[in-house]
Motif scaffolding. Sequence first.
Motif, PDB file in Angstrom:
ATOM      1  N   TYR A  98      17.438 -21.922  20.759  1.00 47.26           N
ATOM      2  CA  TYR A  98      16.864 -21.219  19.671  1.00 47.26           C
ATOM      3  C   TYR A  98      17.503 -21.050  18.365  1.00 47.26           C
ATOM      4  O   TYR A  98      18.684 -20.761  18.535  1.00 47.26           O
ATOM      5  CB  TYR A  98      16.675 -19.751  20.227  1.00 47.26           C
ATOM      6  CG  TYR A  98      16.040 -18.574  19.469  1.00 47.26           C
ATOM      7  CD1 TYR A  98      14.573 -18.626  19.212  1.00 47.26           C
ATOM      8  CD2 TYR A  98      16.729 -17.805  18.807  1.00 47.26           C
ATOM      9  CE1 TYR A  98      13.859 -17.665  18.692  1.00 47.26           C
ATOM     10  CE2 TYR A  98      16.136 -16.988  17.862  1.00 47.26           C
ATOM     11  CZ  TYR A  98      14.700 -16.913  17.706  1.00 47.26           C
ATOM     12  OH  TYR A  98      14.373 -15.807  16.994  1.00 47.26           O
ATOM     13  N   SER A  99      16.851 -21.028  17.229  1.00 46.40           N
ATOM     14  CA  SER A  99      17.307 -20.740  16.072  1.00 46.40           C
ATOM     15  C   SER A  99      16.334 -20.303  15.212  1.00 46.40           C
ATOM     16  O   SER A  99      15.295 -20.596  15.173  1.00 46.40           O
ATOM     17  CB  SER A  99      17.763 -22.342  15.467  1.00 46.40           C
ATOM     18  OG  SER A  99      18.351 -22.055  14.141  1.00 46.40           O
ATOM     19  N   ARG A 100      16.840 -19.255  14.343  1.00 46.34           N
ATOM     20  CA  ARG A 100      15.923 -18.548  13.355  1.00 46.34           C
ATOM     21  C   ARG A 100      16.822 -18.243  11.958  1.00 46.34           C
ATOM     22  O   ARG A 100      17.685 -17.796  12.065  1.00 46.34           O
ATOM     23  CB  ARG A 100      15.574 -17.257  13.950  1.00 46.34           C
ATOM     24  CG  ARG A 100      14.754 -16.432  13.144  1.00 46.34           C
ATOM     25  CD  ARG A 100      14.140 -15.124  13.579  1.00 46.34           C
ATOM     26  NE  ARG A 100      15.118 -14.121  13.719  1.00 46.34           N
ATOM     27  CZ  ARG A 100      14.793 -12.958  14.004  1.00 46.34           C
ATOM     28  NH1 ARG A 100      13.814 -12.692  14.436  1.00 46.34           N
ATOM     29  NH2 ARG A 100      15.663 -11.906  14.210  1.00 46.34           N
ATOM     30  N   MET A 101      16.072 -18.650  11.001  1.00 48.21           N
ATOM     31  CA  MET A 101      16.743 -18.261   9.469  1.00 48.21           C
ATOM     32  C   MET A 101      15.873 -17.372   8.882  1.00 48.21           C
ATOM     33  O   MET A 101      14.476 -17.562   8.944  1.00 48.21           O
ATOM     34  CB  MET A 101      16.618 -19.666   8.712  1.00 48.21           C
ATOM     35  CG  MET A 101      17.223 -19.491   7.487  1.00 48.21           C
ATOM     36  SD  MET A 101      17.391 -21.122   6.472  1.00 48.21           S
ATOM     37  CE  MET A 101      19.246 -21.309   7.123  1.00 48.21           C
ATOM     38  N   THR A 102      16.421 -16.331   8.423  1.00 46.95           N
ATOM     39  CA  THR A 102      15.472 -15.320   7.574  1.00 46.95           C
ATOM     40  C   THR A 102      16.126 -15.308   6.261  1.00 46.95           C
ATOM     41  O   THR A 102      17.268 -15.379   5.998  1.00 46.95           O
ATOM     42  CB  THR A 102      15.662 -13.905   8.294  1.00 46.95           C
ATOM     43  OG1 THR A 102      15.421 -13.969   9.865  1.00 46.95           O
ATOM     44  CG2 THR A 102      14.843 -12.618   7.544  1.00 46.95           C
ATOM     45  N   VAL A 103      15.226 -15.434   5.363  1.00 52.13           N
ATOM     46  CA  VAL A 103      15.524 -15.430   3.983  1.00 52.13           C
ATOM     47  C   VAL A 103      14.672 -14.302   3.057  1.00 52.13           C
ATOM     48  O   VAL A 103      13.595 -14.312   3.322  1.00 52.13           O
ATOM     49  CB  VAL A 103      15.225 -16.814   3.353  1.00 52.13           C
ATOM     50  CG1 VAL A 103      15.828 -16.943   2.016  1.00 52.13           C
ATOM     51  CG2 VAL A 103      15.949 -17.778   4.281  1.00 52.13           C
ATOM     52  N   HIS A 104      15.437 -13.722   2.277  1.00 46.84           N
ATOM     53  CA  HIS A 104      14.862 -12.766   1.164  1.00 46.84           C
ATOM     54  C   HIS A 104      14.867 -13.418   0.020  1.00 46.84           C
ATOM     55  O   HIS A 104      15.804 -13.729  -0.588  1.00 46.84           O
ATOM     56  CB  HIS A 104      15.317 -11.253   1.506  1.00 46.84           C
ATOM     57  CG  HIS A 104      15.335 -10.781   2.800  1.00 46.84           C
ATOM     58  ND1 HIS A 104      16.069 -10.811   3.612  1.00 46.84           N
ATOM     59  CD2 HIS A 104      14.228 -10.069   3.165  1.00 46.84           C
ATOM     60  CE1 HIS A 104      15.668  -9.939   4.473  1.00 46.84           C
ATOM     61  NE2 HIS A 104      14.467  -9.866   4.451  1.00 46.84           N
ATOM     62  N   PHE A 105      13.673 -13.258  -0.668  1.00 46.46           N
ATOM     63  CA  PHE A 105      13.326 -13.701  -2.053  1.00 46.46           C
ATOM     64  C   PHE A 105      13.023 -12.689  -3.044  1.00 46.46           C
ATOM     65  O   PHE A 105      12.360 -11.690  -2.511  1.00 46.46           O
ATOM     66  CB  PHE A 105      12.451 -15.013  -2.057  1.00 46.46           C
ATOM     67  CG  PHE A 105      12.680 -16.113  -1.429  1.00 46.46           C
ATOM     68  CD1 PHE A 105      13.604 -17.231  -1.848  1.00 46.46           C
ATOM     69  CD2 PHE A 105      12.330 -16.430  -0.050  1.00 46.46           C
ATOM     70  CE1 PHE A 105      13.641 -18.305  -1.109  1.00 46.46           C
ATOM     71  CE2 PHE A 105      12.407 -17.374   0.646  1.00 46.46           C
ATOM     72  CZ  PHE A 105      13.694 -18.432   0.052  1.00 46.46           C
TER      73      PHE A 105
END
Length: 205
Positions: free
Chosen positions: A193-200
Amino acid sequence: MFGTVVVGVGIAGLARIRDLMNPMPSSPSEHLKLFGFVSRRSFGNINEAKQISLEDALSSKEIHAAFISTENRSHEETIRMFLEAGKHVLVEYPMALSAKAAHELWEMAEQKDKVLHVEHIELLTEEYKQLKKEVAGKDLVKGTLHFTGHVLDENKSGFPAFSGIARLTWLIDLFGDLTVTSATREKQKDKNYSRMTVHFQTANK
């Protein structure tokens, strides 16, 4: 007729082969002739399209353009080979894993007097066109884009941000230039499992 070859036979490549073999009536595709496809795997024929070697695709005088549908990491090298061979190139998004490489490829295409076209096919779908109509003229206050998929081989697809970069271009196309304000990545190897969270942030904050 304009001779073409499809490189890579994943989902996108198979769709290219299907559409080139059965072009829509009165569409520009009717002027394209598929001479074959290139793949590392051995298939023989797919939908009456024959498998040819990369060397034959590069050297053939009858092939004028290549449709590249391979994994992200190999795009740059494959584009270079076909431009060097004097062919036009259409490549699935993203073109390369860095902006520097992309600019070099654009310059190379210009020097060779060849077309290098990057296609982000999701931006041409009816669903996306409808979404664009719905947000037109509105101010974005806050929003979330969440998407899932199977875990990709980073050696082939590149860093996870590239696995999802096609979706990120939705946001740029809809709301203009974005600035990354934070990014985190969570990995659970035991669960694959892998998750990337990005805020723009948009230009107007």
